[in-house]
Design a protein around this motif. Structure first.
Motif, PDB file in Angstrom:
ATOM      1  N   THR A  71      14.966  73.800  18.710  1.00 14.27           N
ATOM      2  CA  THR A  71      13.697  74.283  18.337  1.00 14.27           C
ATOM      3  C   THR A  71      12.560  73.078  18.636  1.00 14.27           C
ATOM      4  N   HIS A  72      12.982  71.870  18.699  1.00 13.15           N
ATOM      5  CA  HIS A  72      12.139  70.894  19.134  1.00 13.15           C
ATOM      6  C   HIS A  72      11.826  70.815  20.586  1.00 13.15           C
ATOM      7  N   PHE A  73      12.870  71.252  21.260  1.00 11.49           N
ATOM      8  CA  PHE A  73      12.656  71.190  22.789  1.00 11.49           C
ATOM      9  C   PHE A  73      11.670  72.488  23.335  1.00 11.49           C
ATOM     10  N   GLN A  74      11.772  73.655  22.464  1.00  9.21           N
ATOM     11  CA  GLN A  74      10.981  74.748  22.985  1.00  9.21           C
ATOM     12  C   GLN A  74       9.366  74.158  22.508  1.00  9.21           C
ATOM     13  N   GLN A  75       9.351  73.699  21.389  1.00 11.19           N
ATOM     14  CA  GLN A  75       7.922  73.270  20.970  1.00 11.19           C
ATOM     15  C   GLN A  75       7.337  72.283  22.163  1.00 11.19           C
ATOM     16  N   LEU A  76       8.047  71.274  22.643  1.00 17.72           N
ATOM     17  CA  LEU A  76       7.711  70.262  23.431  1.00 17.72           C
ATOM     18  C   LEU A  76       7.378  70.874  24.937  1.00 17.72           C
ATOM     19  N   VAL A  77       8.334  72.010  25.158  1.00 18.99           N
ATOM     20  CA  VAL A  77       7.987  72.634  26.606  1.00 18.99           C
ATOM     21  C   VAL A  77       6.641  73.430  26.212  1.00 18.99           C
ATOM     22  N   MET A  78       6.444  74.140  25.290  1.00 19.16           N
ATOM     23  CA  MET A  78       5.492  75.044  25.010  1.00 19.16           C
ATOM     24  C   MET A  78       4.241  74.365  24.939  1.00 19.16           C
ATOM     25  N   GLY A 138      13.364  65.966  27.925  1.00 21.68           N
ATOM     26  CA  GLY A 138      14.531  65.618  28.056  1.00 21.68           C
ATOM     27  C   GLY A 138      15.466  66.166  26.873  1.00 21.68           C
ATOM     28  N   ALA A 139      16.588  66.614  27.144  1.00 25.45           N
ATOM     29  CA  ALA A 139      17.589  66.986  26.190  1.00 25.45           C
ATOM     30  C   ALA A 139      18.481  66.192  25.874  1.00 25.45           C
ATOM     31  N   ALA A 140      18.418  64.966  26.174  1.00 23.17           N
ATOM     32  CA  ALA A 140      19.519  63.845  25.965  1.00 23.17           C
ATOM     33  C   ALA A 140      18.691  62.550  25.712  1.00 23.17           C
ATOM     34  N   ALA A 141      19.356  61.391  25.988  1.00 25.54           N
ATOM     35  CA  ALA A 141      19.013  60.133  25.513  1.00 25.54           C
ATOM     36  C   ALA A 141      17.698  59.762  26.510  1.00 25.54           C
ATOM     37  N   GLU A 142      16.778  58.938  25.880  1.00 25.72           N
ATOM     38  CA  GLU A 142      15.616  58.460  26.627  1.00 25.72           C
ATOM     39  C   GLU A 142      16.117  57.586  27.634  1.00 25.72           C
ATOM     40  N   VAL A 143      15.542  57.693  29.032  1.00 19.14           N
ATOM     41  CA  VAL A 143      15.777  57.279  30.338  1.00 19.14           C
ATOM     42  C   VAL A 143      14.645  56.222  30.762  1.00 19.14           C
ATOM     43  N   TYR A 144      14.805  55.215  30.967  1.00 21.63           N
ATOM     44  CA  TYR A 144      13.329  54.393  31.329  1.00 21.63           C
ATOM     45  C   TYR A 144      12.620  54.725  32.777  1.00 21.63           C
ATOM     46  N   LEU A 145      13.580  55.343  33.694  1.00 23.38           N
ATOM     47  CA  LEU A 145      12.937  55.689  34.759  1.00 23.38           C
ATOM     48  C   LEU A 145      12.313  57.020  34.744  1.00 23.38           C
ATOM     49  N   PHE A 146      12.526  57.988  33.807  1.00 22.15           N
ATOM     50  CA  PHE A 146      11.517  59.170  33.414  1.00 22.15           C
ATOM     51  C   PHE A 146      10.374  58.731  32.547  1.00 22.15           C
ATOM     52  N   GLY A 184      27.279  70.919  25.923  1.00 22.07           N
ATOM     53  CA  GLY A 184      26.664  71.409  24.652  1.00 22.07           C
ATOM     54  C   GLY A 184      27.107  70.612  23.467  1.00 22.07           C
ATOM     55  N   ASP A 185      26.257  70.679  22.522  1.00 22.20           N
ATOM     56  CA  ASP A 185      26.493  70.078  21.334  1.00 22.20           C
ATOM     57  C   ASP A 185      26.074  70.662  20.025  1.00 22.20           C
ATOM     58  N   VAL A 186      26.172  70.077  18.836  1.00 20.00           N
ATOM     59  CA  VAL A 186      25.561  70.852  17.574  1.00 20.00           C
ATOM     60  C   VAL A 186      24.112  70.943  17.686  1.00 20.00           C
ATOM     61  N   CYS A 187      23.276  70.491  18.549  1.00 16.35           N
ATOM     62  CA  CYS A 187      21.772  70.455  18.787  1.00 16.35           C
ATOM     63  C   CYS A 187      21.359  71.449  19.715  1.00 16.35           C
ATOM     64  N   PHE A 188      22.175  71.361  20.716  1.00 17.08           N
ATOM     65  CA  PHE A 188      21.926  72.597  21.847  1.00 17.08           C
ATOM     66  C   PHE A 188      23.138  73.418  22.144  1.00 17.08           C
ATOM     67  N   ARG A 189      22.881  74.740  21.754  1.00 14.58           N
ATOM     68  CA  ARG A 189      24.237  75.454  21.467  1.00 14.58           C
ATOM     69  C   ARG A 189      23.776  76.911  22.626  1.00 14.58           C
ATOM     70  N   PRO A 190      24.599  77.346  23.286  1.00 12.28           N
ATOM     71  CA  PRO A 190      26.079  77.108  23.451  1.00 12.28           C
ATOM     72  C   PRO A 190      26.150  76.039  24.427  1.00 12.28           C
ATOM     73  N   THR A 191      25.002  75.773  25.556  1.00 18.02           N
ATOM     74  CA  THR A 191      24.997  74.526  26.220  1.00 18.02           C
ATOM     75  C   THR A 191      23.547  74.243  26.413  1.00 18.02           C
ATOM     76  N   ARG A 192      23.493  73.094  27.082  1.00 14.72           N
ATOM     77  CA  ARG A 192      21.857  72.703  27.387  1.00 14.72           C
ATOM     78  C   ARG A 192      21.157  73.546  28.295  1.00 14.72           C
TER      79      ARG A 192
END
Length: 412
Positions: free
Chosen positions: A255-262, A229-237, A102-110
């Motif tokens: 919030t951005h993660f929920q928008q991308l999923v929806m 993704g909830a971390a860095a960009e990966v070329y394979l993905f 977890g970090d400040v952007c994804f609480r408490p955990t990813r």
């Protein structure tokens, strides 16, 4: 006695001396207070015409208008786009060790963010796609497990997601997840849209073989894979999404993660080479609540045995637990009339309302409230069919929930 009186008088005069000094200090303090009052009055006269709060109100109103226009633009669909009514989708959730961070952007955990977004997505998916089916796959310990089989029951998927949040650890294997998704979509009919949505927190993949070969097979089977993704960009993905016709985005925060999923809840446009075809469907009757019948396996592969209620297939008289479903005996597609009617808003969407400066009416046609700039930012919308004016809240209700214009229906 005289000596004591003098001493008492002397002590009394001595005790009054400090109070006299205090009065003099108060008189001296009145001068700075008067100067401060004069300075304050001069400041008020200088900035009397500078109404900063009005500038703040204007900035807030402009921000509200911008957000409202952005939301309307996000749901504006290009004309002439054909969308499929039946989707078969596999939702892959990352439950590896990377999701426990977890970090400040994804609480408490990813993982908590992934599961919460997945639960919200399941509800929205079946609300917008009542004739579609979904399967849930969880990645943990370097393998991928099918939490649910292909079914149209949102409660089954929600229960599996809550259980998956309690079992986590190990590494993530995208190749194994693609293989499981490939097997789950093997029985999808040719007219159905095949998709896979991967919610990932890891930036590595522990694969047993060549993942590029697996991506090529997925591409040949026309399975569109999208990754959030909830971390860095990966070329394979990124390569996976590009080769299969999906999308790949990395979220900035929860919030951005929920928008991308929806964003994946709305049916994607059909491919240009896809040919429309007729689908045989049946409308089964609901059995009595006290009527016993033999059911097959459910979406979690548990034996159901004798149960009450359910629906009876009109062709082979077999029983199914819920609708929509495919008959386990004759493989007839079984649906209900309300679900079919709810799917029509993708075929005949409500035209986008036009933004106007001056409303033709004083009140909103939908909620009958007066148009007020403080409440809705001053955004007034006009229906091109019935020529009635609507506020932004009613516009959202019409285009995202009702899927029909009340003014046009009243006119018809």
């Amino acid at each position: 006695m005289g000596m004591e009186a003098e001493r008492g008088g002397t002590s009394a005069s001595a005790t009054h001396a400090p109070w006299m000094e205090g009065d003099e200090d108060e008189e001296e303090d009145e001068v700075p207070a008067e100067e401060a009052r004069i300075e304050l009055e001069a400041y008020e006269r200088k900035y009397a015409d500078d109404r900063t709060w009005e500038r703040v109100d204007v900035a807030v109103r402009e921000h509200v208008l911008e957000e409202q226009r952005r939301r309307r633009q996000s749901r504006r669909a290009p004309e002439g786009i054909r969308r499929g009514l039946i989707r078969h989708l596999v939702l892959v959730v990352d439950c590896s060790d990377a999701s426990l961070q977890g970090d400040v952007c994804f609480r408490p955990t990813r993982l908590s963010v992934l599961v919460a977004s997945a639960e919200q997505y399941v509800r929205e998916f079946f609300e917008l796609n009542p004739l579609s089916s979904m399967a849930v796959v969880c990645m943990r310990d370097g393998v991928a497990e099918a939490a649910t089989e292909m079914t149209s029951s949102p409660e089954t998927h929600l229960e599996a997601l809550r259980a998956a949040a309690k079992r986590n650890g190990g590494g993530a294997s995208v190749q194994n997840a693609l293989l499981v998704a490939q097997r789950a979509l093997a029985g999808a009919p040719p007219y159905a849209k095949r998709e896979a949505v991967l919610l990932l927190a890891a930036i590595t993949s522990s694969d047993p073989g060549d993942i590029k070969a697996t991506v090529e097979r997925v591409k040949q089977e026309r399975i569109a894979c999208s990754v959030v993704g909830a971390a860095a960009e990966v070329y394979l993905f990124k390569l996976l999404a590009k080769d299969t016709g999906g999308t790949y985005y990395v979220a900035k925060d929860e919030t951005h993660f929920q928008q991308l999923v929806m964003a994946h809840a709305t049916p994607p446009p059909s491919a240009p080479d896809e040919v429309a075809c007729l689908v045989r469907m049946a409308f089964p009757r609901r059995n009595a609540s006290d009527s016993l019948g033999l059911f097959g396996r459910d979406a979690t592969q548990r034996r159901t045995g004798l149960k009450k209620g359910g629906y009876t297939c009109p062709q082979c008289k077999a029983r199914v637990k819920e609708l929509p479903a495919k008959c386990s005996v004759c493989e007839m597609t079984l649906i209900s009339a309300p679900d079919l009617a709810r799917s029509y808003h993708h075929l005949f969407p409500v035209p986008t309302f036009e933004e106007i400066d001056e409303p033709m009416d004083e009140r909103c046609f939908g909620c009958t409230k007066e148009f007020c700039a403080e409440e809705n930012g001053g955004l007034v919308l006009l229906c091109g069919g019935c020529k009635n004016s609507f506020c932004f809240e009613c516009d959202v209700q019409i285009h995202e929930s009702m899927f029909v214009c009340p003014g046009c229906e009243q006119g018809d």
